[in-house]
Motif scaffolding. Sequence first.
Motif, PDB file in Angstrom:
ATOM      1  N   LEU A   1       0.855  -1.059  -0.098  1.00  0.00           N
ATOM      2  CA  LEU A   1       0.002   0.045   0.009  1.00  0.00           C
ATOM      3  C   LEU A   1       0.949   1.338   0.051  1.00  0.00           C
ATOM      4  CD1 LEU A   1      -2.822   1.210   0.096  1.00  0.00           C
ATOM      5  CD2 LEU A   1      -2.835   1.095   2.599  1.00  0.00           C
ATOM      6  N   LEU A   2       1.978   1.358   0.729  1.00  0.00           N
ATOM      7  CA  LEU A   2       2.923   2.636   0.827  1.00  0.00           C
ATOM      8  C   LEU A   2       3.594   2.598  -0.582  1.00  0.00           C
ATOM      9  CD1 LEU A   2       4.554   1.973   4.238  1.00  0.00           C
ATOM     10  CD2 LEU A   2       2.831   3.650   3.650  1.00  0.00           C
ATOM     11  N   LEU A   3       4.115   1.371  -1.166  1.00  0.00           N
ATOM     12  CA  LEU A   3       4.530   1.642  -2.475  1.00  0.00           C
ATOM     13  C   LEU A   3       3.730   2.270  -3.308  1.00  0.00           C
ATOM     14  CD1 LEU A   3       6.708  -1.654  -2.700  1.00  0.00           C
ATOM     15  CD2 LEU A   3       7.435   0.605  -2.387  1.00  0.00           C
ATOM     16  N   ALA A   4       2.341   1.932  -3.570  1.00  0.00           N
ATOM     17  CA  ALA A   4       1.448   2.283  -4.537  1.00  0.00           C
ATOM     18  C   ALA A   4       1.102   3.724  -4.304  1.00  0.00           C
ATOM     19  CB  ALA A   4       0.257   1.381  -4.271  1.00  0.00           C
ATOM     20  N   ILE A   5       1.007   4.280  -2.962  1.00  0.00           N
ATOM     21  CA  ILE A   5       0.742   5.684  -2.400  1.00  0.00           C
ATOM     22  C   ILE A   5       2.049   6.436  -3.095  1.00  0.00           C
ATOM     23  CG2 ILE A   5       0.661   7.029  -0.609  1.00  0.00           C
ATOM     24  CD1 ILE A   5      -0.832   5.241   0.973  1.00  0.00           C
ATOM     25  N   ILE A   6       3.342   5.875  -2.777  1.00  0.00           N
ATOM     26  CA  ILE A   6       4.548   6.583  -3.152  1.00  0.00           C
ATOM     27  C   ILE A   6       4.482   6.879  -4.895  1.00  0.00           C
ATOM     28  CG2 ILE A   6       7.047   6.616  -3.418  1.00  0.00           C
ATOM     29  CD1 ILE A   6       6.909   5.269  -0.737  1.00  0.00           C
ATOM     30  N   LYS A   7       4.360   5.682  -5.507  1.00  0.00           N
ATOM     31  CA  LYS A   7       4.090   5.673  -6.974  1.00  0.00           C
ATOM     32  C   LYS A   7       3.220   6.700  -7.439  1.00  0.00           C
ATOM     33  CE  LYS A   7       3.978   2.472 -10.935  1.00  0.00           C
ATOM     34  NZ  LYS A   7       3.727   1.198 -11.293  1.00  0.00           N
ATOM     35  N   LEU A   8       2.044   6.699  -7.092  1.00  0.00           N
ATOM     36  CA  LEU A   8       0.927   7.464  -7.212  1.00  0.00           C
ATOM     37  C   LEU A   8       1.404   8.853  -7.071  1.00  0.00           C
ATOM     38  CD1 LEU A   8      -1.586   7.993  -8.245  1.00  0.00           C
ATOM     39  CD2 LEU A   8      -2.710   7.576  -5.888  1.00  0.00           C
ATOM     40  N   SER A   9       1.875   9.148  -5.942  1.00  0.00           N
ATOM     41  CA  SER A   9       2.272  10.765  -5.354  1.00  0.00           C
ATOM     42  C   SER A   9       3.490  11.151  -6.633  1.00  0.00           C
ATOM     43  CB  SER A   9       3.032  10.729  -4.204  1.00  0.00           C
ATOM     44  OG  SER A   9       1.784  10.308  -3.232  1.00  0.00           O
ATOM     45  N   SER A  10       4.388  10.129  -7.056  1.00  0.00           N
ATOM     46  CA  SER A  10       5.212  10.680  -7.786  1.00  0.00           C
ATOM     47  C   SER A  10       4.783  10.944  -9.302  1.00  0.00           C
ATOM     48  CB  SER A  10       6.531   9.390  -8.036  1.00  0.00           C
ATOM     49  OG  SER A  10       7.016   9.272  -6.830  1.00  0.00           O
ATOM     50  N   SER A  11       3.760   9.973  -9.657  1.00  0.00           N
ATOM     51  CA  SER A  11       3.052  10.373 -10.901  1.00  0.00           C
ATOM     52  C   SER A  11       2.327  11.727 -10.820  1.00  0.00           C
ATOM     53  CB  SER A  11       2.138   9.059 -11.309  1.00  0.00           C
ATOM     54  OG  SER A  11       1.290   9.281 -12.429  1.00  0.00           O
ATOM     55  N   LEU A  12       1.846  12.029 -10.054  1.00  0.00           N
ATOM     56  CA  LEU A  12       0.981  13.243  -9.746  1.00  0.00           C
ATOM     57  C   LEU A  12       2.122  14.399  -9.910  1.00  0.00           C
ATOM     58  CD1 LEU A  12      -1.785  12.170  -7.074  1.00  0.00           C
ATOM     59  CD2 LEU A  12      -2.054  12.624  -9.592  1.00  0.00           C
ATOM     60  N   ILE A  13       3.056  14.207  -9.178  1.00  0.00           N
ATOM     61  CA  ILE A  13       3.862  15.398  -9.159  1.00  0.00           C
ATOM     62  C   ILE A  13       4.580  15.620 -10.667  1.00  0.00           C
ATOM     63  CG2 ILE A  13       6.421  15.971  -8.515  1.00  0.00           C
ATOM     64  CD1 ILE A  13       5.588  14.680  -5.501  1.00  0.00           C
TER      65      ILE A  13
END
Length: 331
Positions: free
Chosen positions: A314-326
């Motif tokens: 779940l943390l990896l998914a959140i980090i990946k999603l955050s990077s994509s949004l940035i």
Amino acid sequence: MSFEFAHIWFFLLLPLPLIVRWLLPSFKKRRTAMLHPRFEHKSELTGLKAKKAAWVSRRGIFNELIIWLTWALLIGAAAHPQLSGEPEMQVKNSRSFFIAADISFSMDTRDWVINEQRLSRWEAIKFIMAEFIEEREGDRLGLIFFGSNAYLQSPLTTDLNFIKWQLEETDVGMAGQMTGIGNAIGYASELFEKDTIENKVLLLLTDGVDSGSDISPIDAANMAKKDSITIYTLGIGDTKATGSDLDESTLTHIAESTGGQYFAAIDPVELRKAYDALNELEPIEWEEMQYKPTITLYHYPLILALVLALIHQLLLAIIKLSSSLINRNVQ
């Protein structure tokens, strides 16, 4: 209960990921290189030439900690943690044990004293016999009461509380006024014939002499001997007391002819000694069972490992999603 691991050797697998990482080559993954304007011109000026390269991706300390903790929990679950108790004991040799008690009117004689209280012989016997019954765990006990006739109060059972309750519910005179010792032995022999356990014991308690039996006590004892029944006899009361008609000679012959023993109980103290001696002659033998009571605990580390793995993903998914949004915002 004590904590232990059923398969503790599983912990030898803890360093397995390190061994695999050391033995196997790193995983290579192609990625598109970043294009830089005037790259070749700068390469000529500096004299440096482009070449193929590779690097090993490094995880953060937090990721490494979660992965190793999850692996350790999986190993712990595989090692099968459990709470183990001491090996239980089981009866090695059980026996069928009938108690045949005289409840004729003479047993109502109030000449025994327990705890400074004057009791009838039967009341005292019930009080002390309850302690004896508690110590016969493992035996199949039954109760026969006799007077003019013999009757079955309780069939053979391992429920000692039921035996004590049946004993308490019985009173003097319920089987008539006479003392049918021969009838009691003969009736017990008939009941033993229906039983499959080879070790058969009869404890006969009386304070009188046989009167009115259809079969003499000696003949009944000889029949019991042929059926491999051991008879212990217990004479209640003092033969020197006025009015006593206790036939110790017959009771001794009955016991010795069947491989048993005669006990004289003139008072509660002697009765307790007789029961103690009987426990030594017919001891309850125990043996340790191989089975130990256990409570398995492997599901706790297994559940915790799954929870950590889900949190990690779940943390990896959140980090990946955050990077994509940035990246999207930057563009």
